[in-house]
Design an enzyme around this catalytic site. Structure first.
Site, PDB file in Angstrom:
ATOM      1  N   THR A   1      -4.309   2.094  -2.005  1.00 50.85           N
ATOM      2  CA  THR A   1      -3.772   0.757  -2.300  1.00 50.85           C
ATOM      3  C   THR A   1      -4.465   0.091  -3.472  1.00 50.85           C
ATOM      4  O   THR A   1      -5.596   0.441  -3.833  1.00 50.85           O
ATOM      5  CB  THR A   1      -3.927  -0.148  -1.050  1.00 50.85           C
ATOM      6  OG1 THR A   1      -3.174  -1.337  -1.232  1.00 50.85           O
ATOM      7  CG2 THR A   1      -5.367  -0.510  -0.774  1.00 50.85           C
TER       8      THR A   1
ATOM      9  N   GLY B   1       1.250  -1.778   4.892  1.00 51.72           N
ATOM     10  CA  GLY B   1       1.651  -2.932   5.704  1.00 51.72           C
ATOM     11  C   GLY B   1       0.543  -3.906   6.012  1.00 51.72           C
ATOM     12  O   GLY B   1       0.677  -4.690   6.951  1.00 51.72           O
ATOM     13  N   GLY B   2      -0.575  -3.889   5.241  1.00 51.86           N
ATOM     14  CA  GLY B   2      -1.645  -4.858   5.487  1.00 51.86           C
ATOM     15  C   GLY B   2      -2.104  -4.793   6.931  1.00 51.86           C
ATOM     16  O   GLY B   2      -2.369  -3.720   7.473  1.00 51.86           O
TER      17      GLY B   2
ATOM     18  N   THR C   1       0.871  -1.170   0.000  1.00 48.14           N
ATOM     19  CA  THR C   1       0.000   0.000   0.000  1.00 48.14           C
ATOM     20  C   THR C   1       0.908   1.219   0.000  1.00 48.14           C
ATOM     21  O   THR C   1       2.110   1.087   0.043  1.00 48.14           O
ATOM     22  CB  THR C   1      -0.875  -0.095   1.270  1.00 48.14           C
ATOM     23  OG1 THR C   1      -1.697  -1.243   1.124  1.00 48.14           O
ATOM     24  CG2 THR C   1      -1.737   1.107   1.497  1.00 48.14           C
TER      25      THR C   1
ATOM     26  N   SER D   1     -11.028  -2.730   5.741  1.00 52.99           N
ATOM     27  CA  SER D   1      -9.618  -2.357   5.528  1.00 52.99           C
ATOM     28  C   SER D   1      -8.904  -2.172   6.858  1.00 52.99           C
ATOM     29  O   SER D   1      -9.544  -2.005   7.899  1.00 52.99           O
ATOM     30  CB  SER D   1      -9.588  -1.038   4.755  1.00 52.99           C
ATOM     31  OG  SER D   1      -8.270  -0.547   4.651  1.00 52.99           O
TER      32      SER D   1
ATOM     33  N   ASP E   1      -9.939  -8.689   0.570  1.00 56.33           N
ATOM     34  CA  ASP E   1     -10.090  -8.140   1.930  1.00 56.33           C
ATOM     35  C   ASP E   1     -11.445  -8.479   2.555  1.00 56.33           C
ATOM     36  O   ASP E   1     -11.671  -8.243   3.736  1.00 56.33           O
ATOM     37  CB  ASP E   1      -9.901  -6.613   1.916  1.00 56.33           C
ATOM     38  CG  ASP E   1      -8.441  -6.220   2.054  1.00 56.33           C
ATOM     39  OD1 ASP E   1      -7.605  -7.108   2.287  1.00 56.33           O
ATOM     40  OD2 ASP E   1      -8.138  -5.028   1.919  1.00 56.33           O
TER      41      ASP E   1
END
Ligand code: DON
Length: 569
Positions: free
Chosen positions: A397, A471-472, A379, A450, A421
């Site tokens: 992202t 960073g997820g 992202t 998210s 997601d």
């Protein structure tokens, strides 16, 4: 958040060697980021940062600069900057008004909860990550136009033109970009049956030039026709046709219906600082507010940074917060979210009251499950402050690196794989090892949950900090650590960005530790407390701004982990 101090005796007995000494040692010279008087832009790419600074030199405000940076990132940082993805913006005007914009992707009208399952009800590998079916309806272009309509001051053409020029004239690749494009070459070829500019016959090398003529044409169309240039006409048809080649279901109706949403921010108080962050469909703001309440309850300012005591307490708080995330959070337009309860003092006071100082609470005792997590940095986040102290934090992202790897055939940009997601099936983890339930199930037109956490912090009703990172699943905990590093551990913004990070997300029940974050002795102590440790090369790539006591701005890009750049004047 009121403060409850743990019995001092307990803290002393258990963590005495991790507590700060009574007399402070002489601190080493504190590394600062870029310090400027008036304006600051911090982004993942030097060329995008420069575009933002130029816009403010031309008289634009922070919001104008954000629009220009966002379009520029779609060209210079194709792994995450995007036209085919989505994101969130948290902003604060010079008058002190706070607002957030949700330009997250949506599931297509034709989407349904079982769309990634086979006839036995098992998740089909890769379907939500690669190819046409992985994409949600993109929101970035609409979001930037909406931001412009509400807060822009320069002509829209001026804000998008730098991106057009960069695409047409080409960009010189850095070492990291060249090797990243090479790494994905096979997937690019597999997912596109036609030529795309991101594949070079031989391998890319640093200082090669990448031209993106098709994306330049698309940006010109948006420049001239705004929403209609992307959400209808040849670009929209190209999106639908390209995705359709590999099973995609995004339709022209999906595109013409797409609208971003202004949403009331999540606000919380941490030691007198006002935290302003993103509400659902991001889990970031709620989770951050919970984490900070736990932190205040245990008063981290008494602990040594990254000591066993610090990491143990942080882990125990994070484990509980991520369990809540999985259970309660989803798109507020579709689900009832107990938002007020989740961020209330009473809820969190009791949520963290069973934390033991002597041993970890296994995640299985909080809720069942066994999953995997992966390390990722795909992202991108940028922070901007202008001379009037308007401020904006944007995280955007495609989800995975270069999204679904599908490039639209005529319009030339990567499409997202954000559908991953969603909770594809209760209890089955997504690419970040996150599990979810009904609140994040797939529904027609719904937004997927998210972790992106663009955040602004105020002190005494004035702007104090602008924070965010890719960073997820580690986004939330990295933003959280950056804030606590500055407020509790007295770091400069640059130190807070550079500091090694650790992460826990309830499931899997492991502490993820950035290499170099802890000593062997700390590792041993954490293992004695029952923790399983797992080491990662990198956690977080924060790009942040801090307002210094003299009113100057400290811009801190994560130059140790990325090509990020802070610049101002
Ligand atoms: O929205 C989310 O939480 C994810 N799609 C973000 C993905 C991400 O941060 C990838 N790595 N940096």
């Amino acid at each position: 958040m009121r403060k409850i101090i743990l019995p001092a005796v307990l803290l002393f007995l258990f963590f005495s060697c991790d507590q700060k000494p009574e007399v402070e040692r002489e601190l080493p010279q504190k590394e600062q980021g870029v310090v400027e008087d008036s304006v600051m832009v911090v982004s993942a790419h030097p060329l995008a940062t420069k575009v933002g600074v130029e816009v403010m030199k031309a008289g634009g405000n922070a919001f104008d600069a954000a629009i220009a940076v966002n379009f520029a990132l779609a060209v210079v940082y194709p792994r995450a900057g995007n036209l085919g993805g989505g994101g969130f913006a948290v902003l604060r005007t010079k008058e002190g008004e706070n607002n957030t914009l949700d330009f997250r992707e949506k599931a297509a009208i034709g989407a349904d909860r079982d769309m990634y399952l086979d006839e036995n009800g098992s998740v089909i590998d890769g379907l939500s990550l690669y190819g046409g079916l992985a994409s949600g309806v993109p929101g970035s272009v609409e979001g930037m136009i909406e931001l412009y309509d509400q807060y822009g001051t320069l002509r829209f053409e001026e804000l998008i033109q730098p991106a057009i020029d960069l695409a047409e004239r080409g960009i010189v690749l850095t070492e990291k970009e060249a090797s990243s494009l090479n790494k994905y070459k096979k997937e690019f070829v597999e997912n596109n049956s036609y030529e795309i500019p991101f594949v070079s016959e031989s391998l890319w090398e640093a200082r090669d030039t990448l031209f993106q003529k098709k994306i330049a044409k698309t940006l010109q169309e948006v420049r001239d026709k705004k929403r209609a240039g992307f959400y209808s006409g040849w670009v929209a048809e190209d999106i639908v046709n390209t995705l359709g080649l590999s099973g995609g279901i995004v339709s022209l109706e999906d595109l013409s219906n797409y609208r971003s949403e202004w949403r009331a921010p999540i606000t919380g108080n941490f030691k007198g600082y006002n935290i302003i962050s993103m509400p659902p469909p991001s889990s970031g703001g709620i989770a951050l507010a919970q984490l900070l309440q736990g932190t205040e309850k245990f008063d981290f300012s008494k602990l040594v940074h990254n000591s066993a005591a610090h990491i143990h307490l942080m882990t125990e708080i994070e484990r509980r917060v991520y369990a809540d995330r999985a259970t309660f959070l989803g798109d507020p337009d579709y689900e009832d979210i107990p938002q007020d309860d989740l961020i209330s003092f009473n809820y969190n006071d009791s949520r963290f009251s069973d934390i033991s100082l002597e041993s970890k609470t296994p995640s299985s005792q909080i809720k069942e499950g066994e999953v995997l997590a992966i390390e990722s940095h795909e992202t991108t986040h940028f922070s901007i402050v202008d001379s009037k102290r308007n401020a904006i934090a944007v995280t955007t992202t495609l989800n995975g690196n270069y999204g679904s790897k599908v490039v639209t055939k005529e319009s030339g940009f990567f499409m997202n794989n954000e559908m991953d997601d969603f909770s594809l099936k209760p209890g089955v983890p997504n690419a970040y090892g996150l599990v979810g339930g009904e609140a994040n199930s797939i529904k027609s037109g719904k937004r997927m949950l998210s972790s992106m956490t663009p955040t602004i912090v105020e002190k005494d009703s004035e702007l104090f900090m602008v924070v965010g990172t890719p960073g997820g699943s580690t986004i939330i905990t990295s933003v959280y650590q950056a804030i606590v590093n500055v407020i509790d551990f007295q770091m400069t913004m640059q130190q807070a960005v550079n500091a090694k990070k650790v992460h826990h997300q309830w499931l899997p029940d492991k502490i993820y530790i950035e290499k170099g974050a802890i000593s062997e002795k700390t590792a041993e102590r954490l293992i004695t407390l029952g923790h399983e440790l797992h080491y990662w090369d990198q956690i977080g790539r924060l790009d942040c701004i801090l307002v210094l006591p003299d009113g100057k701005l400290e811009g801190a890009a994560d130059y140790t982990r990325s090509d990020g750049k802070a610049l101002g004047f």
